[in-house]
Design an enzyme around this catalytic site. Sequence first.
Site, PDB file in Angstrom:
ATOM      1  N   LYS A   1     -15.562   0.053  12.673  1.00 18.80           N
ATOM      2  CA  LYS A   1     -13.905  -0.215  13.199  1.00 18.80           C
ATOM      3  C   LYS A   1     -14.216   0.005  14.903  1.00 18.80           C
ATOM      4  O   LYS A   1     -13.368  -0.392  15.705  1.00 18.80           O
ATOM      5  CB  LYS A   1     -12.957   0.459  13.023  1.00 18.80           C
ATOM      6  CG  LYS A   1     -12.900   0.497  11.250  1.00 18.80           C
ATOM      7  CD  LYS A   1     -11.629  -0.151  10.866  1.00 18.80           C
ATOM      8  CE  LYS A   1     -11.362  -0.131   9.571  1.00 18.80           C
ATOM      9  NZ  LYS A   1     -10.348  -0.490   8.974  1.00 18.80           N
TER      10      LYS A   1
ATOM     11  N   PHE B   1      -7.193   5.835  11.432  1.00 18.34           N
ATOM     12  CA  PHE B   1      -7.307   6.877  10.013  1.00 18.34           C
ATOM     13  C   PHE B   1      -7.918   6.244   8.883  1.00 18.34           C
ATOM     14  O   PHE B   1      -8.209   5.043   8.833  1.00 18.34           O
ATOM     15  CB  PHE B   1      -5.810   6.748   9.717  1.00 18.34           C
ATOM     16  CG  PHE B   1      -4.911   7.803  10.518  1.00 18.34           C
ATOM     17  CD1 PHE B   1      -4.692   7.468  11.933  1.00 18.34           C
ATOM     18  CD2 PHE B   1      -4.535   8.887   9.859  1.00 18.34           C
ATOM     19  CE1 PHE B   1      -4.301   8.510  12.594  1.00 18.34           C
ATOM     20  CE2 PHE B   1      -3.789   9.922  10.485  1.00 18.34           C
ATOM     21  CZ  PHE B   1      -3.416   9.663  11.889  1.00 18.34           C
TER      22      PHE B   1
ATOM     23  N   ALA C   1      -1.205   3.127  10.330  1.00 22.05           N
ATOM     24  CA  ALA C   1      -0.670   2.422   9.042  1.00 22.05           C
ATOM     25  C   ALA C   1      -1.500   2.153   7.968  1.00 22.05           C
ATOM     26  O   ALA C   1      -2.797   2.208   8.149  1.00 22.05           O
ATOM     27  CB  ALA C   1      -0.024   0.999   9.574  1.00 22.05           C
TER      28      ALA C   1
ATOM     29  N   ASN D   1       0.807  -1.183  -0.045  1.00 23.08           N
ATOM     30  CA  ASN D   1      -0.115  -0.016  -0.074  1.00 23.08           C
ATOM     31  C   ASN D   1       0.802   1.334   0.084  1.00 23.08           C
ATOM     32  O   ASN D   1       1.979   1.198   0.732  1.00 23.08           O
ATOM     33  CB  ASN D   1      -0.829  -0.009   1.332  1.00 23.08           C
ATOM     34  CG  ASN D   1      -2.294  -0.625   1.136  1.00 23.08           C
ATOM     35  OD1 ASN D   1      -2.355  -1.500   0.168  1.00 23.08           O
ATOM     36  ND2 ASN D   1      -3.161  -0.230   2.087  1.00 23.08           N
TER      37      ASN D   1
ATOM     38  N   ASP E   1      -4.865  -4.743   2.573  1.00 25.43           N
ATOM     39  CA  ASP E   1      -6.141  -5.474   3.005  1.00 25.43           C
ATOM     40  C   ASP E   1      -6.112  -7.101   2.612  1.00 25.43           C
ATOM     41  O   ASP E   1      -6.700  -8.026   3.298  1.00 25.43           O
ATOM     42  CB  ASP E   1      -7.351  -4.876   2.361  1.00 25.43           C
ATOM     43  CG  ASP E   1      -7.665  -3.376   2.998  1.00 25.43           C
ATOM     44  OD1 ASP E   1      -7.572  -3.248   4.213  1.00 25.43           O
ATOM     45  OD2 ASP E   1      -8.000  -2.642   2.154  1.00 25.43           O
TER      46      ASP E   1
ATOM     47  N   PRO F   1      -6.038  -9.888   8.728  1.00 30.10           N
ATOM     48  CA  PRO F   1      -7.039  -9.334   9.624  1.00 30.10           C
ATOM     49  C   PRO F   1      -7.048  -7.780   9.797  1.00 30.10           C
ATOM     50  O   PRO F   1      -6.059  -7.117   9.511  1.00 30.10           O
ATOM     51  CB  PRO F   1      -6.325  -9.877  10.856  1.00 30.10           C
ATOM     52  CG  PRO F   1      -4.903 -10.081  10.429  1.00 30.10           C
ATOM     53  CD  PRO F   1      -4.956 -10.567   8.888  1.00 30.10           C
ATOM     54  N   ASP F   2      -8.065  -7.270  10.104  1.00 31.29           N
ATOM     55  CA  ASP F   2      -8.417  -5.824  10.591  1.00 31.29           C
ATOM     56  C   ASP F   2      -7.720  -5.775  11.755  1.00 31.29           C
ATOM     57  O   ASP F   2      -8.285  -5.662  12.831  1.00 31.29           O
ATOM     58  CB  ASP F   2      -9.707  -5.411  10.399  1.00 31.29           C
ATOM     59  CG  ASP F   2      -9.875  -3.851  10.323  1.00 31.29           C
ATOM     60  OD1 ASP F   2      -9.055  -3.144  11.163  1.00 31.29           O
ATOM     61  OD2 ASP F   2     -10.715  -3.425   9.543  1.00 31.29           O
ATOM     62  N   ILE F   3      -6.410  -5.130  11.990  1.00 36.15           N
ATOM     63  CA  ILE F   3      -5.984  -4.934  13.142  1.00 36.15           C
ATOM     64  C   ILE F   3      -6.561  -4.023  14.056  1.00 36.15           C
ATOM     65  O   ILE F   3      -6.632  -4.084  15.336  1.00 36.15           O
ATOM     66  CB  ILE F   3      -4.292  -4.297  13.052  1.00 36.15           C
ATOM     67  CG1 ILE F   3      -3.668  -5.461  12.126  1.00 36.15           C
ATOM     68  CG2 ILE F   3      -3.731  -4.150  14.262  1.00 36.15           C
ATOM     69  CD1 ILE F   3      -2.253  -4.933  11.538  1.00 36.15           C
TER      70      ILE F   3
ATOM     71  N   LYS G   1     -16.856   4.249   8.573  1.00 35.03           N
ATOM     72  CA  LYS G   1     -15.763   3.536   8.996  1.00 35.03           C
ATOM     73  C   LYS G   1     -15.349   3.683  10.418  1.00 35.03           C
ATOM     74  O   LYS G   1     -15.064   2.583  11.116  1.00 35.03           O
ATOM     75  CB  LYS G   1     -14.332   4.038   8.178  1.00 35.03           C
ATOM     76  CG  LYS G   1     -13.127   3.159   8.309  1.00 35.03           C
ATOM     77  CD  LYS G   1     -12.248   3.482   7.373  1.00 35.03           C
ATOM     78  CE  LYS G   1     -12.693   3.164   6.064  1.00 35.03           C
ATOM     79  NZ  LYS G   1     -11.415   3.336   4.783  1.00 35.03           N
TER      80      LYS G   1
HETATM   81  O1  C5P Z   1     -10.256  -0.297   6.211  1.00 37.66           O
HETATM   82  P1  C5P Z   1      -9.144   0.775   6.158  1.00 37.66           P
HETATM   83  O2  C5P Z   1      -8.147   0.231   5.469  1.00 37.66           O
HETATM   84  O3  C5P Z   1      -9.566   1.867   5.124  1.00 37.66           O
HETATM   85  O4  C5P Z   1      -9.191   1.380   7.488  1.00 37.66           O
HETATM   86  C1  C5P Z   1      -8.056   2.405   7.839  1.00 37.66           C
HETATM   87  C2  C5P Z   1      -7.724   2.052   9.290  1.00 37.66           C
HETATM   88  O5  C5P Z   1      -7.810   0.898   9.684  1.00 37.66           O
HETATM   89  C3  C5P Z   1      -6.310   2.723   9.468  1.00 37.66           C
HETATM   90  O6  C5P Z   1      -6.402   3.080  10.902  1.00 37.66           O
HETATM   91  C4  C5P Z   1      -5.362   1.444   9.762  1.00 37.66           C
HETATM   92  O7  C5P Z   1      -4.528   1.678  10.182  1.00 37.66           O
HETATM   93  C5  C5P Z   1      -6.444   0.048  10.031  1.00 37.66           C
HETATM   94  N1  C5P Z   1      -6.350  -1.029   9.522  1.00 37.66           N
HETATM   95  C6  C5P Z   1      -5.793  -1.994  10.229  1.00 37.66           C
HETATM   96  N2  C5P Z   1      -5.619  -3.328   9.814  1.00 37.66           N
HETATM   97  C7  C5P Z   1      -6.386  -3.364   8.356  1.00 37.66           C
HETATM   98  C8  C5P Z   1      -6.897  -2.500   7.619  1.00 37.66           C
HETATM   99  C9  C5P Z   1      -6.694  -1.056   8.215  1.00 37.66           C
HETATM  100  O8  C5P Z   1      -5.430  -1.749  11.435  1.00 37.66           O
HETATM  101  N3  C5P Z   1      -6.206  -4.831   7.836  1.00 37.66           N
END
Ligand code: C5P
Length: 408
Positions: free
Chosen positions: A348, A330, A278, A213, A282, A312-314, A344
């Site tokens: 989240k 962010f 960060a 990215n 995805d 995983p979505d951290i 978003k």
């Molecule tokens: O879904 P998106 O990537 O747009 O979301 C952005 C936010 O989610 C940022 O804060 C990014 O650091 C976090 N994020 C994450 N893990 C992912 C995707 C995004 O922590 N796999």
Amino acid sequence: MTSAASPPNGHVLLAVSGGIAAYKVPELVRQLGRAGHEVRCILTEAATRFVSPMVLQTLTGAPARSELFDAGEEGEISHIELADWADVVLVAPATADLLARMAGGLAGDLVSTVLLATRAPVLVAPAMNVNMWRHPATQRNLERLRERGVQVEGPEAGELACGWEGEGRMSDPTALAGRVGLMLGGHGWRGVGVLVTAGGTREPIDAVRAVTNRSSGKMGFAIAAEAARRGAEVVLVAGPCSLETPPGVRRVDVETALEMEAAVHESFESCHVAVMSAAVADFRPATPSERKIKKEDLAPGAGLRLELVPNPDILAGISARRGDRVVVGFAAESHDVIEAAKRKLARKACDLLVANDISRSDAGFDTDTNAVFLVSPGGQVEELPLLSKAEVAARLLDRIEKLRGVVR
Ligand code: C5P
């Protein structure tokens, strides 16, 4: 001690343990004094062999003690009073032995007793042989101290007095005095654990190619730098980027989203604030090849089919178990910025979302400036003007202070 009884630039109690780096202590005392701090020194028995208490006494104008039970000179203040007097305790040099005693809560001499009794923030400047530094026992002790909010500066790498090369040199007096200044000048951030992610992640396709990215990491590094400047204990989990680590920040380098997730989980328990800036990829290739995929191995004219699996979505993961931590996310959006950011934020479940309009050329990727919206769960949106990333970081931390209930 309450700040009401402190001089403007605060009381610094300098605890010296017995290492060769103690030769830098007189210079450190001079620098702390020049910065307007009132300094007192205490020494371990071993330290008195490396630096003369008489020198420290002369430089500070106050007794430099090493005995827990002094003969009881008239006007001598007790170890508990010393512990209370301090606004910051600086341990420099901090030997492996003293770090171990601090971690274990021992109180067998004046220095360890004062360290156990004080409620002031503590900064340690380790100095030792590189193998002692790397020893798991020392690293574990340090981890325990960090968990308790003890801040750590250094050690630096270089030539060591013992003849070895490597990490183990005490940070220089200017860096230590600067860090003490930050700790005394903080706005309620002392001892606060701040976890920041920055940069993009790199997901391998094969030994040389990767899916990634776009992200320079500059925004996250600016947030980490500002939090450290305010006295927080900062861990910066950084994807591949060539930016310099800001002073006072502990950096953990990672490549992939899975590595970033593991590093975040490791530091999450001991943090109070998490800022996930960060740009996490995805998706990652399902089966990265350990060897370089050769074009010749593909049928002539054929493309390469990549199967991507979701990462995983951290952010969502830590938000779900944040307790009373403040979690900030962010969003980089190219259109419909605010509406997308609100969705978003809800998805989240974080406490604040910083939304970037990446269609602007003066904001977002790789620029030194940024124009963001701060979006709150209640739907409130604060638009910040075009600012340097350092100023955006400062405004964001001001906002987080309010969220944490710290009134400035
Ligand atoms: O879904 P998106 O990537 O747009 O979301 C952005 C936010 O989610 C940022 O804060 C990014 O650091 C976090 N994020 C994450 N893990 C992912 C995707 C995004 O922590 N796999």
